[in-house]
Design a protein around this motif. Structure first.
Motif, PDB file in Angstrom:
ATOM      1  N   SER A 176       0.859  -1.184   0.000  1.00 34.71           N
ATOM      2  CA  SER A 176       0.000   0.000   0.000  1.00 34.71           C
ATOM      3  C   SER A 176       0.894   1.233   0.000  1.00 34.71           C
ATOM      4  O   SER A 176       2.111   1.128   0.218  1.00 34.71           O
ATOM      5  CB  SER A 176      -0.881   0.007   1.249  1.00 34.71           C
ATOM      6  N   LYS A 177       0.318   2.426  -0.230  1.00 34.97           N
ATOM      7  CA  LYS A 177       1.152   3.626  -0.275  1.00 34.97           C
ATOM      8  C   LYS A 177       1.816   3.884   1.074  1.00 34.97           C
ATOM      9  O   LYS A 177       2.989   4.283   1.132  1.00 34.97           O
ATOM     10  CB  LYS A 177       0.333   4.845  -0.704  1.00 34.97           C
ATOM     11  N   GLU A 178       1.085   3.622   2.177  1.00 39.65           N
ATOM     12  CA  GLU A 178       1.669   3.824   3.510  1.00 39.65           C
ATOM     13  C   GLU A 178       2.814   2.839   3.744  1.00 39.65           C
ATOM     14  O   GLU A 178       3.886   3.216   4.236  1.00 39.65           O
ATOM     15  CB  GLU A 178       0.607   3.658   4.594  1.00 39.65           C
ATOM     16  N   ALA A 179       2.575   1.573   3.396  1.00 41.34           N
ATOM     17  CA  ALA A 179       3.604   0.551   3.601  1.00 41.34           C
ATOM     18  C   ALA A 179       4.808   0.795   2.688  1.00 41.34           C
ATOM     19  O   ALA A 179       5.955   0.566   3.087  1.00 41.34           O
ATOM     20  CB  ALA A 179       3.026  -0.840   3.356  1.00 41.34           C
ATOM     21  N   PHE A 180       4.560   1.263   1.448  1.00 41.14           N
ATOM     22  CA  PHE A 180       5.650   1.572   0.526  1.00 41.14           C
ATOM     23  C   PHE A 180       6.562   2.641   1.112  1.00 41.14           C
ATOM     24  O   PHE A 180       7.791   2.488   1.135  1.00 41.14           O
ATOM     25  CB  PHE A 180       5.078   2.050  -0.814  1.00 41.14           C
ATOM     26  N   ILE A 181       5.977   3.731   1.587  1.00 46.55           N
ATOM     27  CA  ILE A 181       6.780   4.830   2.140  1.00 46.55           C
ATOM     28  C   ILE A 181       7.481   4.389   3.416  1.00 46.55           C
ATOM     29  O   ILE A 181       8.686   4.630   3.595  1.00 46.55           O
ATOM     30  CB  ILE A 181       5.888   6.061   2.392  1.00 46.55           C
ATOM     31  N   ALA A 182       6.747   3.727   4.319  1.00 50.71           N
ATOM     32  CA  ALA A 182       7.321   3.319   5.598  1.00 50.71           C
ATOM     33  C   ALA A 182       8.424   2.281   5.425  1.00 50.71           C
ATOM     34  O   ALA A 182       9.471   2.353   6.069  1.00 50.71           O
ATOM     35  CB  ALA A 182       6.222   2.767   6.505  1.00 50.71           C
ATOM     36  N   THR A 183       8.205   1.303   4.547  1.00 55.65           N
ATOM     37  CA  THR A 183       9.217   0.273   4.309  1.00 55.65           C
ATOM     38  C   THR A 183      10.469   0.876   3.695  1.00 55.65           C
ATOM     39  O   THR A 183      11.598   0.494   4.038  1.00 55.65           O
ATOM     40  CB  THR A 183       8.647  -0.822   3.385  1.00 55.65           C
ATOM     41  N   GLY A 184      10.287   1.846   2.793  1.00 58.52           N
ATOM     42  CA  GLY A 184      11.435   2.537   2.224  1.00 58.52           C
ATOM     43  C   GLY A 184      12.211   3.304   3.271  1.00 58.52           C
ATOM     44  O   GLY A 184      13.452   3.336   3.251  1.00 58.52           O
ATOM     45  N   ILE A 185      11.502   3.941   4.207  1.00 61.64           N
ATOM     46  CA  ILE A 185      12.168   4.708   5.267  1.00 61.64           C
ATOM     47  C   ILE A 185      12.985   3.785   6.165  1.00 61.64           C
ATOM     48  O   ILE A 185      14.148   4.067   6.476  1.00 61.64           O
ATOM     49  CB  ILE A 185      11.126   5.478   6.095  1.00 61.64           C
ATOM     50  N   VAL A 186      12.387   2.667   6.588  1.00 63.62           N
ATOM     51  CA  VAL A 186      13.098   1.729   7.455  1.00 63.62           C
ATOM     52  C   VAL A 186      14.334   1.178   6.737  1.00 63.62           C
ATOM     53  O   VAL A 186      15.432   1.095   7.315  1.00 63.62           O
ATOM     54  CB  VAL A 186      12.177   0.576   7.888  1.00 63.62           C
ATOM     55  N   SER A 187      14.181   0.827   5.470  1.00 61.09           N
ATOM     56  CA  SER A 187      15.315   0.314   4.697  1.00 61.09           C
ATOM     57  C   SER A 187      16.400   1.374   4.559  1.00 61.09           C
ATOM     58  O   SER A 187      17.598   1.063   4.614  1.00 61.09           O
ATOM     59  CB  SER A 187      14.840  -0.140   3.310  1.00 61.09           C
ATOM     60  N   ALA A 188      15.994   2.645   4.375  1.00 63.98           N
ATOM     61  CA  ALA A 188      16.964   3.724   4.242  1.00 63.98           C
ATOM     62  C   ALA A 188      17.764   3.905   5.525  1.00 63.98           C
ATOM     63  O   ALA A 188      18.984   4.136   5.483  1.00 63.98           O
ATOM     64  CB  ALA A 188      16.250   5.029   3.884  1.00 63.98           C
ATOM     65  N   VAL A 189      17.102   3.802   6.677  1.00 62.31           N
ATOM     66  CA  VAL A 189      17.804   3.928   7.956  1.00 62.31           C
ATOM     67  C   VAL A 189      18.825   2.804   8.111  1.00 62.31           C
ATOM     68  O   VAL A 189      19.962   3.029   8.556  1.00 62.31           O
ATOM     69  CB  VAL A 189      16.794   3.908   9.125  1.00 62.31           C
ATOM     70  N   ILE A 190      18.428   1.584   7.732  1.00 58.36           N
ATOM     71  CA  ILE A 190      19.347   0.443   7.825  1.00 58.36           C
ATOM     72  C   ILE A 190      20.563   0.670   6.938  1.00 58.36           C
ATOM     73  O   ILE A 190      21.710   0.458   7.351  1.00 58.36           O
ATOM     74  CB  ILE A 190      18.622  -0.854   7.429  1.00 58.36           C
ATOM     75  N   VAL A 191      20.333   1.117   5.703  1.00 58.11           N
ATOM     76  CA  VAL A 191      21.436   1.336   4.767  1.00 58.11           C
ATOM     77  C   VAL A 191      22.311   2.501   5.227  1.00 58.11           C
ATOM     78  O   VAL A 191      23.540   2.446   5.114  1.00 58.11           O
ATOM     79  CB  VAL A 191      20.891   1.589   3.347  1.00 58.11           C
ATOM     80  N   ASP A 192      21.700   3.566   5.752  1.00 61.67           N
ATOM     81  CA  ASP A 192      22.488   4.696   6.263  1.00 61.67           C
ATOM     82  C   ASP A 192      23.439   4.250   7.359  1.00 61.67           C
ATOM     83  O   ASP A 192      24.611   4.652   7.388  1.00 61.67           O
ATOM     84  CB  ASP A 192      21.562   5.791   6.806  1.00 61.67           C
ATOM     85  N   ALA A 193      22.945   3.432   8.282  1.00 57.97           N
ATOM     86  CA  ALA A 193      23.797   2.939   9.367  1.00 57.97           C
ATOM     87  C   ALA A 193      24.950   2.115   8.821  1.00 57.97           C
ATOM     88  O   ALA A 193      26.098   2.243   9.274  1.00 57.97           O
ATOM     89  CB  ALA A 193      22.955   2.111  10.339  1.00 57.97           C
ATOM     90  N   SER A 194      24.654   1.277   7.834  1.00 59.45           N
ATOM     91  CA  SER A 194      25.696   0.442   7.243  1.00 59.45           C
ATOM     92  C   SER A 194      26.723   1.282   6.492  1.00 59.45           C
ATOM     93  O   SER A 194      27.932   1.051   6.590  1.00 59.45           O
ATOM     94  CB  SER A 194      25.063  -0.583   6.303  1.00 59.45           C
ATOM     95  N   ARG A 195      26.227   2.299   5.739  1.00 60.62           N
ATOM     96  CA  ARG A 195      27.146   3.161   4.994  1.00 60.62           C
ATOM     97  C   ARG A 195      28.066   3.923   5.927  1.00 60.62           C
ATOM     98  O   ARG A 195      29.261   4.062   5.658  1.00 60.62           O
ATOM     99  CB  ARG A 195      26.353   4.156   4.143  1.00 60.62           C
TER     100      ARG A 195
END
Length: 260
Positions: free
Chosen positions: A172-191
């Motif tokens: 859904s649009k909410e899940a798309f945005i939220a899942t992208g945000i969580v994934s971005a935080v994970i990748v930011d920490a790794s980077r």
């Protein structure tokens, strides 16, 4: 003057890019660079970017599809770490082309050209009606996460590829945005782990002049993200898809031409 401009751009960029999941760093870094040396501008933008992602995480994490996060975000994190560690090696590849626009010089690098082409292909596919009904099977999510994470660690540009894959995950649009945000935080920490925090700490200890602009930029970016979240119920997933695809075209073209 610089504080007002940085704050205004951060506010608008965060609001406009809330739905796409990428673009705030691309928009904000050149504004910081108007007033500070480029290395300091990059460091300042990184702090605002990470802080804003953490704020959005607090706002939207409850709507994330954690099964998709596990399949997509975890491979993205490991790949981002690998990409960050390979950054020095890839940075030695010869420049494909260079040109001048007024006093500025722009270079097209192999990494940015490849990422730009991939992003533009996905963006153009989003405008193809037959492609809009396509969804990726769950088995493809780890590959999408690995690709977006690797290129994110390598060049800092991972949001567009992440959104391209998540658009087809049946969310859904909410899940798309939220899942992208969580994934971005994970990748930011790794980077950040891959890059190390030494450079950022060194740059910030050189000048206290950055403290106020970074604080104002962070606060304004969070306000922009909050405004975007409030507007979320008033937009359709079709509108989100169009915003994402248009942003991908702009980012891809900017990478291919060396402007970003």
């Amino acid at each position: 003057m610089e504080i007002l401009l940085i704050g205004a751009v951060a506010l608008l960029a965060a609001g406009l890019t809330f739905f796409s999941g990428f673009g705030i760093g691309t928009i904000l870094m050149p504004v910081f660079a108007l007033f500070f040396p480029v290395p300091m501008a990059i460091a300042a933008t990184a702090v605002v970017h990470v802080a804003n992602n953490l704020f959005k995480f607090g706002l939207m994490a409850k709507d994330a599809d954690w099964r998709v996060v596990a399949r997509f975000g975890i491979p993205a994190a490991f790949a981002a770490l690998g990409g960050a560690m390979l950054l020095t090696l890839f940075d030695r590849l010869p420049v494909l082309a260079g040109y001048r626009l007024g006093p500025a010089t722009f270079h097209v690098t192999p990494v940015k050209a490849v990422i730009g082409v991939l992003i533009m292909v996905f963006a153009l596919l989003e405008f193809w009606p037959r492609f809009q009904s396509v969804t990726f099977a769950p088995r493809w999510l780890p590959l999408g996460g690995a690709l977006s994470g690797f290129f994110g660690g390598l060049s800092g540009n991972q949001g567009a590829l992440r959104s391209a894959f998540l658009l087809k995950a049946g969310l859904s649009k909410e899940a798309f945005i939220a899942t992208g945000i969580v994934s971005a935080v994970i990748v930011d920490a790794s980077r950040l782990l891959g890059y190390g925090i030494g450079f950022m700490a060194d740059q910030f200890t050189r000048s206290v002049d950055l403290a106020a602009p970074v604080l104002v930029g962070t606060v304004c970016a969070c306000l922009g993200s909050y405004a975007g979240m409030r507007l979320l119920q008033k937009v359709t997933f079709v509108a989100v898809r169009i915003v994402v695809a248009a942003g991908m075209l702009v980012i891809g073209l900017g990478l291919i031409t060396g402007l970003l």
